[in-house]
Design an enzyme around this catalytic site. Structure first.
Site, PDB file in Angstrom:
ATOM      1  N   GLY A 292      38.636  31.246  43.286  1.00 56.35           N
ATOM      2  CA  GLY A 292      39.041  32.627  43.027  1.00 56.35           C
ATOM      3  C   GLY A 292      37.899  33.546  43.419  1.00 56.35           C
ATOM      4  N   ARG A 293      36.829  33.454  42.609  1.00 49.51           N
ATOM      5  CA  ARG A 293      35.686  34.348  42.765  1.00 49.51           C
ATOM      6  C   ARG A 293      35.132  34.373  44.194  1.00 49.51           C
ATOM      7  NH1 ARG A 293      32.281  35.319  38.337  1.00 49.51           N
ATOM      8  NH2 ARG A 293      33.041  33.396  37.411  1.00 49.51           N
ATOM      9  N   TYR A 334      29.221  38.866  29.687  1.00 48.54           N
ATOM     10  CA  TYR A 334      28.414  37.722  30.151  1.00 48.54           C
ATOM     11  C   TYR A 334      26.980  38.086  30.499  1.00 48.54           C
ATOM     12  CZ  TYR A 334      33.282  36.645  31.389  1.00 48.54           C
ATOM     13  OH  TYR A 334      34.639  36.502  31.390  1.00 48.54           O
ATOM     14  N   CYS A 361      33.184  54.819  24.514  1.00 46.41           N
ATOM     15  CA  CYS A 361      32.483  55.028  23.248  1.00 46.41           C
ATOM     16  C   CYS A 361      31.971  53.712  22.711  1.00 46.41           C
ATOM     17  CB  CYS A 361      33.426  55.656  22.233  1.00 46.41           C
ATOM     18  SG  CYS A 361      33.369  57.394  22.345  1.00 46.41           S
ATOM     19  N   GLU A 362      30.931  53.230  23.309  1.00 39.59           N
ATOM     20  CA  GLU A 362      30.386  51.938  22.902  1.00 39.59           C
ATOM     21  C   GLU A 362      29.016  51.792  23.569  1.00 39.59           C
ATOM     22  OE1 GLU A 362      32.944  48.898  22.294  1.00 39.59           O
ATOM     23  OE2 GLU A 362      31.501  47.306  22.706  1.00 39.59           O
ATOM     24  N   TYR A 390      37.528  39.175  38.794  1.00 38.22           N
ATOM     25  CA  TYR A 390      37.489  39.323  37.337  1.00 38.22           C
ATOM     26  C   TYR A 390      37.023  40.714  36.913  1.00 38.22           C
ATOM     27  CZ  TYR A 390      37.780  34.295  37.949  1.00 38.22           C
ATOM     28  OH  TYR A 390      38.164  33.049  38.353  1.00 38.22           O
TER      29      TYR A 390
HETATM   30  N1  LLP Z   1      40.694  26.857  38.266  1.00 35.70           N
HETATM   31  C1  LLP Z   1      40.616  26.919  36.934  1.00 35.70           C
HETATM   32  C2  LLP Z   1      41.315  25.929  36.127  1.00 35.70           C
HETATM   33  C3  LLP Z   1      39.869  27.936  36.320  1.00 35.70           C
HETATM   34  O1  LLP Z   1      39.792  27.977  35.005  1.00 35.70           O
HETATM   35  C4  LLP Z   1      39.214  28.897  37.132  1.00 35.70           C
HETATM   36  C5  LLP Z   1      38.474  29.987  36.529  1.00 35.70           C
HETATM   37  C6  LLP Z   1      39.331  28.802  38.528  1.00 35.70           C
HETATM   38  C7  LLP Z   1      40.083  27.757  39.060  1.00 35.70           C
HETATM   39  C8  LLP Z   1      38.683  29.780  39.456  1.00 35.70           C
HETATM   40  O2  LLP Z   1      37.313  29.666  39.400  1.00 35.70           O
HETATM   41  P1  LLP Z   1      36.418  30.508  40.434  1.00 35.70           P
HETATM   42  O3  LLP Z   1      36.615  29.938  41.800  1.00 35.70           O
HETATM   43  O4  LLP Z   1      36.858  31.906  40.361  1.00 35.70           O
HETATM   44  O5  LLP Z   1      35.028  30.322  39.963  1.00 35.70           O
HETATM   45  N2  LLP Z   1      36.146  35.916  33.656  1.00 35.70           N
HETATM   46  C9  LLP Z   1      35.027  35.091  34.067  1.00 35.70           C
HETATM   47  C10 LLP Z   1      35.495  33.922  34.894  1.00 35.70           C
HETATM   48  C11 LLP Z   1      36.445  33.040  34.170  1.00 35.70           C
HETATM   49  C12 LLP Z   1      36.811  31.883  35.025  1.00 35.70           C
HETATM   50  C13 LLP Z   1      38.055  31.290  34.526  1.00 35.70           C
HETATM   51  N3  LLP Z   1      38.485  30.164  35.275  1.00 35.70           N
HETATM   52  C14 LLP Z   1      34.036  35.927  34.858  1.00 35.70           C
HETATM   53  O6  LLP Z   1      34.244  37.120  34.996  1.00 35.70           O
HETATM   54  O7  LLP Z   1      33.024  35.408  35.332  1.00 35.70           O
END
Ligand code: LLP
Length: 443
Positions: A292-293, A334, A361-362, A390
């Site tokens: 994703g990221r 984080y 407001c925080e 995200y």
């Molecule tokens: N697959 C699963 C089962 C996951 O839980 C996640 C992310 C991904 C794939 C995708 O991971 P990536 O490639 O994006 O690293 N909100 C947090 C990130 C939470 C990640 C949740 N799971 C942040 O802003 O860093």
């Protein structure tokens, strides 16, 4: 500020992304505005595809839509031949509205509700990544009612601690996700699946965490999964054929982060996985990854207008912008670090040491502590880079702030893909007056 993707500085000192001046974008679409560099997203997708092709794998590459889910993003993912990982009815609905082929969509989640499961079953998605015993029973009951079958992967918590922020690691043993490997839960789950004739187990899934820079964690997880695979085949003679290694290559939020090159790192992970299977005399399964990221994170830049400033002599200068934790809660959650610049003064020296504050407001509503920027005035444009993953997906309406607009830019053209929320949108779901039905729960 480190310039990502197609970002450039033009002769008049303006930050340009995808051939579009950020100053013009802000004039046209207002602020806060999230700008996605479409070319960079596509480049990242290609890097993953290349790694799989170079490793000569049979594979499906998916996009973890939780990073940024929208109709336009689903369509882009589809055009690039990706599958889609969804974790809620909302993400599934977005995919279906974008005409994403449900046969290339699958569902994650540690507490999928009956309605979500039913929606996904009726939509005919490819498979479910089943997370726990409750879900096995629930899904089976729903399939019974719907008189159909479903393919499933079991999500395994492989006990790998991937050295990332504790809230975004998921593969370690003490985690809410998946069947625990060490205590034998996976075996129990497989035994149960074999009794539930509406479910067909086609493979396994493991995700060790997010924002991971080292390939070692993946290699350890892959070898544990290969051991498990061999054990399950011997013990239960089942024909597994899909191994999903989850998401997780980290990205470069600041100049200090060293992002591993995607193609080489993923290639390394794939080769390690292949080795783990071949060494055990097994054929290499169809491999999946679901980043994703690393596909969308660096492609996003948020543009804000600079507003008030508070200088506390000898302490700190707070520079406030017209957004904050409502469009980017990642520092608050984080301690995430970002870089920024004054997008209309790129040629001026960055000599002004400030901390960038949001308008909520925080006190914890901060975007960046201690950053050197060009000296700014109210109305200047602050660009915060690397906000593509995200951020919009975790945006909130705290203080009844409207969520920002989102544009995609490419080759000098911009297209609005998510409209800015309006003040009326904020009260759209509120109920008052004669529409308000009072329900008496006590007789
Ligand atoms: N697959 C699963 C089962 C996951 O839980 C996640 C992310 C991904 C794939 C995708 O991971 P990536 O490639 O994006 O690293 N909100 C947090 C990130 C939470 C990640 C949740 N799971 C942040 O802003 O860093």
């Amino acid at each position: 500020m480190f310039l990502h993707g197609t970002s450039k500085i033009d002769a008049s000192g303006e930050l340009v992304i995808g051939g579009c001046s950020t100053v013009s974008l802000v004039e046209q679409f207002g602020t806060p505005l999230i700008v996605y560099d479409e070319e960079l997203i596509v480049e990242r997708i290609h890097a993953y595809h290349k790694a799989f092709e170079k490793a000569q794998m049979t594979y499906h590459l998916a996009y973890a839509s939780k990073a940024f889910s929208s109709l336009a993003m689903c369509q882009l993912a589809m055009e690039q031949g990706l599958w889609l990982d969804v974790v809620s009815a909302g993400e599934l609905h977005t995919a279906l509205k974008a005409s994403f082929d449900p046969k290339h969509v699958y569902m994650h989640g540690n507490n999928k509700t009956p309605d979500e499961l039913r929606y996904a079953v009726q939509a005919g998605i490819a498979f479910f990544v089943v997370d726990n015993f409750h879900e096995l029973e629930l899904l089976s009951t729903i399939l019974e009612e719907e008189e159909t079958h479903a393919d499933i992967l079991l999500r395994v918590s492989p006990g790998v601690d991937a050295h990332t922020h504790e809230y975004i690691t998921t593969g370690q043993q003490d985690s809410k996700f998946g069947f625990d490997l060490a205590s034998g839960q996976v075996n129990q789950a497989v035994a149960r699946v074999l009794e539930l004739h509406r479910l067909r187990l086609i493979g396994l899934h493991s995700h060790i965490g997010s924002q991971i820079f080292e390939a070692t964690g993946f290699a350890v997880a892959a070898s544990r999964m290969a051991d498990l695979w061999q054990h399950l085949q011997r013990e239960y003679s089942i024909d597994l054929h899909v191994l999903n290694l989850g998401g997780g290559i980290g990205i470069r939020y600041t100049s200090e982060d060293m992002m591993p090159p995607i193609e080489n790192t993923v290639y390394g992970v794939l080769k390690e996985t292949e080795k783990a299977f071949l060494e055990r005399g097994m054929t290499v399964p169809l491999l999946m990854m679901e980043p994703g990221r690393s596909l969308v994170g660096e492609a996003g830049t948020t543009l804000y207008r600079v507003g008030s400033r508070k200088d506390i002599p000898g302490v700190r200068s707070y520079l406030s912008i017209d957004g904050g934790m409502t469009d980017n809660p990642r520092l608050a959650l984080y301690g995430a670090r970002y870089e920024a610049c004054i997008a209309n003064k790129m040629l001026e020296p960055a000599t002004d040491l400030v901390s960038v504050a949001g308008k909520a407001c925080e006190s914890g509503d901060m975007l960046i502590w201690d950053v050197h920027l060009a000296k700014s005035q109210p109305g200047d444009i602050l660009a915060v880079s690397c906000t593509g993953a995200y951020n919009y997906s975790m945006a909130s309406n705290y203080n009844r702030m409207a969520r920002p607009a989102v544009v995609f830019v490419k080759n000098g053209q911009s297209s609005l893909v998510i409209q800015r929320e309006t003040l009326d949108d904020l009260v759209r779901l509120d109920v008052v007056g004669s529409n308000r039905h009072v329900v008496h729960s006590f007789s």
